[in-house]
Design a protein around this motif. Sequence first.
Motif, PDB file in Angstrom:
ATOM      1  N   GLN A 159       0.838  -1.191   0.000  1.00  0.00           N
ATOM      2  CA  GLN A 159       0.000   0.000   0.000  1.00  0.00           C
ATOM      3  C   GLN A 159       0.874   1.242   0.000  1.00  0.00           C
ATOM      4  O   GLN A 159       1.939   1.267   0.618  1.00  0.00           O
TER       5      GLN A 159
ATOM      6  N   THR B  14      -3.411   0.467  -3.473  1.00  0.00           N
ATOM      7  CA  THR B  14      -2.926  -0.877  -3.175  1.00  0.00           C
ATOM      8  C   THR B  14      -2.426  -1.515  -4.460  1.00  0.00           C
ATOM      9  O   THR B  14      -3.109  -1.466  -5.485  1.00  0.00           O
TER      10      THR B  14
ATOM     11  N   ARG C  49      -1.360  -5.129  -5.840  1.00  0.00           N
ATOM     12  CA  ARG C  49      -1.444  -6.559  -5.525  1.00  0.00           C
ATOM     13  C   ARG C  49      -0.698  -7.315  -6.628  1.00  0.00           C
ATOM     14  O   ARG C  49      -1.099  -7.273  -7.791  1.00  0.00           O
TER      15      ARG C  49
ATOM     16  N   GLN D  20       1.089 -11.117 -12.442  1.00  0.00           N
ATOM     17  CA  GLN D  20      -0.172 -10.407 -12.583  1.00  0.00           C
ATOM     18  C   GLN D  20      -0.194  -9.345 -11.506  1.00  0.00           C
ATOM     19  O   GLN D  20       0.125  -9.613 -10.341  1.00  0.00           O
TER      20      GLN D  20
ATOM     21  N   ASP E 119      -2.373  -5.875  -9.925  1.00  0.00           N
ATOM     22  CA  ASP E 119      -3.600  -5.078  -9.867  1.00  0.00           C
ATOM     23  C   ASP E 119      -3.296  -3.791  -9.120  1.00  0.00           C
ATOM     24  O   ASP E 119      -2.520  -3.783  -8.161  1.00  0.00           O
ATOM     25  N   LEU E 120      -3.916  -2.708  -9.535  1.00  0.00           N
ATOM     26  CA  LEU E 120      -3.851  -1.434  -8.835  1.00  0.00           C
ATOM     27  C   LEU E 120      -5.253  -1.138  -8.337  1.00  0.00           C
ATOM     28  O   LEU E 120      -6.201  -1.128  -9.118  1.00  0.00           O
ATOM     29  N   LEU E 121      -5.378  -0.932  -7.030  1.00  0.00           N
ATOM     30  CA  LEU E 121      -6.689  -0.703  -6.433  1.00  0.00           C
ATOM     31  C   LEU E 121      -6.721   0.615  -5.670  1.00  0.00           C
ATOM     32  O   LEU E 121      -5.733   1.025  -5.082  1.00  0.00           O
TER      33      LEU E 121
ATOM     34  N   ASP F 189     -11.454  -0.784  -2.529  1.00  0.00           N
ATOM     35  CA  ASP F 189     -11.721  -2.121  -3.053  1.00  0.00           C
ATOM     36  C   ASP F 189     -11.907  -2.120  -4.570  1.00  0.00           C
ATOM     37  O   ASP F 189     -12.197  -3.157  -5.154  1.00  0.00           O
ATOM     38  N   ASN F 190     -11.769  -0.975  -5.194  1.00  0.00           N
ATOM     39  CA  ASN F 190     -12.020  -0.860  -6.629  1.00  0.00           C
ATOM     40  C   ASN F 190     -10.738  -1.025  -7.432  1.00  0.00           C
ATOM     41  O   ASN F 190      -9.781  -0.271  -7.260  1.00  0.00           O
ATOM     42  N   LYS F 191     -10.756  -2.001  -8.326  1.00  0.00           N
ATOM     43  CA  LYS F 191      -9.618  -2.233  -9.206  1.00  0.00           C
ATOM     44  C   LYS F 191      -9.657  -1.215 -10.336  1.00  0.00           C
ATOM     45  O   LYS F 191     -10.689  -1.010 -10.963  1.00  0.00           O
TER      46      LYS F 191
ATOM     47  N   THR G 265      -5.968  -0.961 -16.108  1.00  0.00           N
ATOM     48  CA  THR G 265      -4.692  -0.501 -16.648  1.00  0.00           C
ATOM     49  C   THR G 265      -4.737  -0.632 -18.162  1.00  0.00           C
ATOM     50  O   THR G 265      -5.718  -1.102 -18.723  1.00  0.00           O
TER      51      THR G 265
ATOM     52  N   SER H   7      -3.098  -7.828 -17.940  1.00  0.00           N
ATOM     53  CA  SER H   7      -2.637  -7.814 -16.557  1.00  0.00           C
ATOM     54  C   SER H   7      -1.592  -8.890 -16.286  1.00  0.00           C
ATOM     55  O   SER H   7      -1.115  -9.008 -15.178  1.00  0.00           O
TER      56      SER H   7
END
Length: 101
Positions: free
Chosen positions: A4, A17, A19, A33, A35-37, A40-42, A45, A49
């Motif tokens: 974070q 965040t 991940r 893989q 993810d950028l959040l 809680d919302n992705k 990009t 991914s």
Amino acid sequence: MVLQYQGEQHGKATTFTIRIIGNNLSKSSSNYQIDLLVGDNKLPTFTTSIHQSLSNCLKEIYLFRKHNGIKFDEASEKITSLYVPYDKVLYNYNKHALFMA
């Protein structure tokens, strides 16, 4: 591995965040893989991914951040999940791609 960062998007302070999905990033045949959040919302990009290198994943996040007015405070980095120690070494080695000038 989940990290974070405190930062801002268009002047609004928020927590981001990152991940990185994979049990052991150091496997020689890994695909990465990421993810950028925000909360809680992705965030979507630009490209797929799944990448063959962690550096390419982080470059994609950098380009997305630059295009969408997102700034991270590098000093606020916090690892929020369990991780394999070598994964942290690998991330630290490649994270310069996330904070390119």
